[in-house]
Design an enzyme around this catalytic site. Structure first.
Site, PDB file in Angstrom:
ATOM      1  N   LYS A 121      45.305  39.532  46.325  1.00 58.23           N
ATOM      2  CA  LYS A 121      44.167  40.449  46.468  1.00 58.23           C
ATOM      3  C   LYS A 121      43.369  40.198  47.744  1.00 58.23           C
ATOM      4  CE  LYS A 121      42.309  39.290  42.473  1.00 58.23           C
ATOM      5  NZ  LYS A 121      43.371  38.474  41.856  1.00 58.23           N
ATOM      6  N   THR A 122      43.025  38.933  47.970  1.00 55.00           N
ATOM      7  CA  THR A 122      42.182  38.625  49.123  1.00 55.00           C
ATOM      8  C   THR A 122      42.892  38.972  50.420  1.00 55.00           C
ATOM      9  OG1 THR A 122      41.005  36.882  47.928  1.00 55.00           O
ATOM     10  CG2 THR A 122      40.968  36.767  50.329  1.00 55.00           C
ATOM     11  N   GLU A 165      37.919  43.829  46.754  1.00 51.94           N
ATOM     12  CA  GLU A 165      38.810  43.035  45.923  1.00 51.94           C
ATOM     13  C   GLU A 165      38.401  43.233  44.470  1.00 51.94           C
ATOM     14  OE1 GLU A 165      39.968  38.313  45.473  1.00 51.94           O
ATOM     15  OE2 GLU A 165      39.414  39.124  47.434  1.00 51.94           O
TER      16      GLU A 165
END
Length: 464
Positions: A121-122, A165
């Site tokens: 995600k990051t 995110e």
């Protein structure tokens, strides 16, 4: 476009303001003109960066830190019920707002892209933030890690895109109404909140159900969990589904990922034609993240060729295979990997770029619950390194679980033939692994806890 402040967010107080998710929201609110205050257990560069934006940041938690005129108190799921500032908020009748609700409020009036998945995600959110910024679109963004300098995990932009995110760990990603959502993968994790894969799937289905009518789901075709989610939402009205991956059936098909040292050349087929671009971080999984970012941006109307070229501007995010330095011929690299899949992916990526170098890992397990459920798989992942040193479990928000220690990981690693050492004294760890390193080796500090702080100590030991 300059959205206003969400209702009751003009004088927010953040408990745990230095956290990756909390600090980003605090920064955006400060940039929008809110009078931001908060507290954290310790001072940090992140706290200092927030002060530079006008925020008041207290060190330590105490009832008197909460101002009488605060309009809300923002918390994450990590804040315990007995926190003194939370108790003071109850006495004063100050509304308590979860971090996810605050973030959802910031997205109002914009075109959000929400990036979800058990891993990646990051990185994917960062790729979108950097590439869209490079194109002059000035998006707002909230990321779970710093891009470069402390406090660079969030930005209030003048454009109409908001990249966020989306955290599945506590189901808080159900709060968002994205125009485009990305599902990178889905695996069993966060065992304190999910008992089975069915619960994971149901949670992701709810997230996908929040995509605005006519919006787009970008989903991995090659990952089993993501493909299951795609199958479950197939045929849903007012939802465009775009698959990406190496499968021939993918809408955005990855034709080749060619390693070029610490970079990769990616060749994709999109809308009937080929596009070639560079990803400036090693590893096939990062190439897949970049293609997910490409598909999401195109879904919002960004020209594919422009976005592909801009993705080459991304040079990594802190703690995602970040080079911390080199001393005595040894490179020290920091990895946030804490789930076995992430550990395997990062070790394989480094192995592919290492050109025969030895790989040494200093690993810090994260959470008792995760170690209890996945400790064996963590140990098996460490077998991909040439040698490892394993620290005690970083508890974060959890209390100890009887019988759950790093020995679970160490035993599994040894059973898999790995060279692994236990180190219970974190203060001694830097010297131990530095003493194992020889010129030409790569040393990885790995884990989601404070093992990242040991990288500079290792370099100092190598220098002397």
């Amino acid at each position: 476009m300059t959205p206003g402040l969400p209702t009751a967010m003009d004088r927010p107080h953040f408990i745990g303001i230095g956290g990756a998710g909390m600090s980003g929201i605090a920064k955006i609110l400060a940039q929008r003109g809110a009078r931001v205050a908060g507290s954290d257990a310790r001072d940090s560069e992140t706290a200092q960066a927030l002060r530079a934006h006008g925020a008041t940041v207290h060190v330590g938690h105490a009832a008197e830190h909460l101002a009488d005129d605060a309009t809300c108190v923002v918390v994450s799921s990590a804040i315990r019920a007995d926190n003194p500032e939370l108790a003071r908020a109850a006495e004063l009748g100050v509304p308590v707002v979860h971090r996810s609700d605050a973030l959802a409020g910031l997205m109002g009036g914009l075109r959000p892209i929400a990036v979800a998945g058990t891993h990646g995600k990051t990185t994917t959110t960062s790729m979108l933030a950097v590439s869209l910024s490079a194109l002059g679109l000035d998006p707002s963004y909230a990321i779970g890690g710093d891009l470069d300098a402390p406090g660079s995990n969030a930005h209030h932009g003048t454009g109409d895109i908001f990249v966020a995110e989306a955290d599945e760990s506590d189901r808080s990603f159900h709060k968002y109404d994205p125009q485009v959502a990305i599902v990178l993968n889905a695996e069993l994790d966060h065992h304190a909140n999910y008992a089975s894969m069915d619960e994971i799937y149901e949670s992701f289905e709810t997230f996908v159900g929040k995509i605005v009518p006519g919006g787009t789901l970008v989903v991995a075709a090659d990952q089993e969990g993501a493909a299951e989610i795609a199958a479950r939402v197939a045929g849903k009205e007012d939802l465009n589904v775009v698959t990406y991956g190496e499968s021939e059936k993918s809408d955005v098909r990855i034709l080749a990922v060619t390693p070029r040292g610490l970079t990769s050349e990616v060749r994709v087929e999109l809308a009937g034609r080929e596009i070639v671009f560079t990803v400036s971080v090693p590893g096939r999984h990062y190439a897949h993240n970049a293609v997910a970012a490409l598909a999401a941006g195109v879904a919002l109307g960004v020209p594919a060729d422009d976005l592909a070229a801009a993705l080459g501007k991304y040079t990594g995010v802190k703690r995602r295979l970040q080079l911390k330095g080199e001393a005595a011929g040894v490179q020290v690299i920091d990895s946030y990997a804490h789930h076995p899949t992430e550990m395997t992916a990062d070790l394989e990526a480094i192995r592919g770029a290492a050109d025969g170098s030895r790989i040494l890992v200093l690993f810090q397990p994260h959470l008792f619950s995760r170690t209890q459920e996945l400790g064996t798989e963590m140990g098996q992942a460490l077998a991909l390194a040439d040698a490892s040193v394993v620290l005690d479990i970083y508890p974060a928000r959890e209390d100890p679980v009887p019988g759950v220690t790093s020995e679970i990981i160490i035993a599994a690693a040894r059973a898999a033939g790995a060279d692994v050492t236990a180190e219970h004294d974190k203060a001694a760890a830097a010297g131990v692994i530095a003493g194992m390193a020889k010129p030409g080796d790569l040393v990885l500090t790995m884990g989601a806890g404070d093992v990242t702080d040991i990288g500079p100590q290792i370099l100092a030991h190598l220098t002397h």
